[in-house]
Write an enzyme that holds these catalytic residues in place. Structure first.
Site, mmCIF file in Angstrom:
data_model
loop_
_atom_site.group_PDB
_atom_site.id
_atom_site.type_symbol
_atom_site.label_atom_id
_atom_site.label_comp_id
_atom_site.label_asym_id
_atom_site.label_seq_id
_atom_site.Cartn_x
_atom_site.Cartn_y
_atom_site.Cartn_z
ATOM 1 N N ASP A 1 9.357 -30.835 -6.822
ATOM 2 C CA ASP A 1 8.752 -29.511 -6.674
ATOM 3 C C ASP A 1 7.637 -29.544 -5.623
ATOM 4 O O ASP A 1 7.064 -30.597 -5.355
ATOM 5 C CB ASP A 1 8.181 -29.095 -8.038
ATOM 6 C CG ASP A 1 7.902 -27.601 -8.115
ATOM 7 O OD1 ASP A 1 8.426 -26.845 -7.267
ATOM 8 O OD2 ASP A 1 7.155 -27.185 -9.015
ATOM 9 N N GLY A 2 7.376 -28.381 -5.052
ATOM 10 C CA GLY A 2 6.220 -28.249 -4.156
ATOM 11 C C GLY A 2 6.571 -28.214 -2.678
ATOM 12 O O GLY A 2 5.669 -28.237 -1.833
ATOM 13 N N GLY B 1 7.659 -25.712 -0.926
ATOM 14 C CA GLY B 1 7.158 -24.468 -0.347
ATOM 15 C C GLY B 1 5.658 -24.529 -0.118
ATOM 16 O O GLY B 1 5.156 -24.202 0.971
ATOM 17 N N ARG C 1 8.661 -21.954 4.411
ATOM 18 C CA ARG C 1 9.115 -22.686 3.207
ATOM 19 C C ARG C 1 10.320 -23.578 3.512
ATOM 20 O O ARG C 1 10.425 -24.683 3.015
ATOM 21 C CB ARG C 1 9.486 -21.695 2.097
ATOM 22 C CG ARG C 1 8.299 -20.914 1.558
ATOM 23 C CD ARG C 1 8.745 -19.977 0.436
ATOM 24 N NE ARG C 1 9.330 -20.721 -0.678
ATOM 25 C CZ ARG C 1 8.622 -21.283 -1.645
ATOM 26 N NH1 ARG C 1 7.311 -21.198 -1.668
ATOM 27 N NH2 ARG C 1 9.230 -21.937 -2.621
ATOM 28 N N HIS D 1 11.566 -27.539 2.650
ATOM 29 C CA HIS D 1 12.821 -28.005 2.029
ATOM 30 C C HIS D 1 13.483 -29.084 2.891
ATOM 31 O O HIS D 1 13.997 -30.068 2.372
ATOM 32 C CB HIS D 1 13.783 -26.840 1.815
ATOM 33 C CG HIS D 1 13.281 -25.827 0.817
ATOM 34 N ND1 HIS D 1 12.725 -26.206 -0.379
ATOM 35 C CD2 HIS D 1 13.237 -24.469 0.842
ATOM 36 C CE1 HIS D 1 12.358 -25.107 -1.059
ATOM 37 N NE2 HIS D 1 12.655 -24.049 -0.335
ATOM 38 N N LEU E 1 23.432 -47.761 -6.816
ATOM 39 C CA LEU E 1 22.663 -46.714 -7.498
ATOM 40 C C LEU E 1 23.564 -45.573 -7.991
ATOM 41 O O LEU E 1 24.429 -45.085 -7.269
ATOM 42 C CB LEU E 1 21.609 -46.132 -6.531
ATOM 43 C CG LEU E 1 20.721 -45.024 -7.095
ATOM 44 C CD1 LEU E 1 19.720 -45.587 -8.101
ATOM 45 C CD2 LEU E 1 19.960 -44.302 -5.978
HETATM 46 C C1 IPE Z 1 12.506 -26.267 -10.476
HETATM 47 O O1 IPE Z 1 11.519 -25.898 -9.589
HETATM 48 C C2 IPE Z 1 13.825 -26.315 -9.790
HETATM 49 C C3 IPE Z 1 13.956 -27.349 -8.762
HETATM 50 C C4 IPE Z 1 13.071 -28.267 -8.454
HETATM 51 C C5 IPE Z 1 15.216 -27.337 -8.061
HETATM 52 P P1 IPE Z 1 11.051 -24.370 -9.430
HETATM 53 O O2 IPE Z 1 9.922 -24.397 -8.477
HETATM 54 O O3 IPE Z 1 12.195 -23.511 -9.110
HETATM 55 O O4 IPE Z 1 10.549 -24.039 -10.904
HETATM 56 P P2 IPE Z 1 9.581 -22.881 -11.391
HETATM 57 O O5 IPE Z 1 10.179 -21.607 -10.903
HETATM 58 O O6 IPE Z 1 8.258 -23.161 -10.772
HETATM 59 O O7 IPE Z 1 9.548 -23.026 -12.866
HETATM 60 C C1 IPE Z 2 11.190 -27.340 -4.902
HETATM 61 O O1 IPE Z 2 10.146 -26.795 -4.146
HETATM 62 C C2 IPE Z 2 12.547 -27.164 -4.278
HETATM 63 C C3 IPE Z 2 13.378 -26.094 -4.875
HETATM 64 C C4 IPE Z 2 13.129 -25.482 -6.000
HETATM 65 C C5 IPE Z 2 14.577 -25.703 -4.152
HETATM 66 P P1 IPE Z 2 9.726 -25.278 -4.276
HETATM 67 O O2 IPE Z 2 10.538 -24.472 -3.331
HETATM 68 O O3 IPE Z 2 9.786 -24.841 -5.690
HETATM 69 O O4 IPE Z 2 8.226 -25.309 -3.781
HETATM 70 P P2 IPE Z 2 7.009 -24.544 -4.436
HETATM 71 O O5 IPE Z 2 6.970 -24.937 -5.879
HETATM 72 O O6 IPE Z 2 7.253 -23.080 -4.250
HETATM 73 O O7 IPE Z 2 5.825 -25.040 -3.680
HETATM 74 MG MG MG Z 3 8.501 -24.774 -7.249
#
Ligand code: IPE
Ligand code: IPE
Ligand code: MG
Length: 235
Positions: free
Chosen positions: A12-13, A15, A25, A29, A123
């Site tokens: 996560d993170g 974006g 964003r 990715h 793996l």
């Molecule tokens: C969870 O992250 C899904 C993935 C990492 C693919 P999100 O960023 O989508 O989750 P929420 O919306 O913050 O719960």
């Molecule tokens: C995780 O990063 C990747 C996906 C869910 C596709 P995010 O896109 O959720 O990034 P943030 O959480 O908005 O920073």
């Molecule tokens: Mg996220």
């Protein structure tokens, strides 16, 4: 140091990381996907046998059209790269989730990726794409109901282990360690059945900046915990 056999990651993170750099964003990715290649190799070199990563949730379709389109383009490229890595590093790839919502060409490449790597012994790499735990459980219940109606299984034969064999993770042991990057402390519909006894580790580090050293920190923390599976500390 005990190395967990199976590590699951909610990466996560992407974006927020991109935003902090003044970038779109989708740049986050792309960098996140690059980092996954690196961490995948690091994890294997550390002795991790199973790595399961959350790439796209059943809820992520709600993001902007532009972001979803960008992610689909990225998955197309990533699938091709992954095919090569699987071949070079003897990696066995499984896809968790329901790929039927993706465009036919992406579905086809995913099938090819799984098929071409199925005999590899390095793996075990699970990628969760259009994955949601609730969806996975509902799909499993549907298949088990069909098998029941058609006489392949009797209701009294439905046990925790026979049920688990209907999940997308059939053949994959439950995760020992779950890591979520970038500060949020929730499951976001990830592996709810499989994580019943997993240790959780949360870090503020956003996924594109997550390094081998951060993975070590998670493993060190994991080593400091006593895992009792319902037993008691004195026993
Ligand atoms: C969870 O992250 C899904 C993935 C990492 C693919 P999100 O960023 O989508 O989750 P929420 O919306 O913050 O719960
Ligand atoms: C995780 O990063 C990747 C996906 C869910 C596709 P995010 O896109 O959720 O990034 P943030 O959480 O908005 O920073
Ligand atoms: Mg996220």
């Amino acid at each position: 140091m005990v190395i967990p056999q199976h590590v699951a990651i909610i990466l996560d993170g992407n974006g927020r990381w991109a935003k902090s750099k003044g970038m779109p964003r989708n740049y986050g990715h792309a960098r996140g996907a690059k980092n996954l290649e690196v961490i995948c190799e690091d994890a294997y070199n550390m002795g991790i046998k199973y790595l399961t990563v959350y790439l796209f949730s059943t809820e992520n379709w709600k993001r902007s059209r532009d972001e979803v389109d960008g992610l689909m383009r990225l998955f197309r490229r990533y699938t091709k790269t992954c095919m090569k890595t699987a071949r070079d590093n003897n990696m066995k790839v499984r896809v968790l989730g329901d790929p039927s919502a993706f465009d036919p060409d992406l579905q086809e490449s995913l099938k090819e990726l799984v098929e071409s790597s199925k005999d590899n012994t390095g793996l075990n790499f699970q990628i969760a794409l259009n994955y949601g735990s609730r969806d996975e459980i509902v799909r499993a219940v549907r298949r088990i109901s069909t098998d029941c109606m058609e006489g392949r299984i009797r209701p009294e034969e439905i046990t925790e282990s026979s049920f688990a064999s209907y999940l997308d993770t059939a053949e994959v042991p439950d995760p020992d360690l779950l890591i979520r990057t970038s500060g949020e402390q929730r499951l976001s519909n990830y592996l709810m059945w499989q994580l019943a006894y997993t240790e959780f580790y949360f870090t503020e580090v956003p996924w594109p900046a997550f390094t081998k050293n951060d993975l070590w920190k998670a493993i060190e923390k994991f080593n400091g915990r006593s895992r009792l599976y319902g037993g008691n500390r004195e026993g």
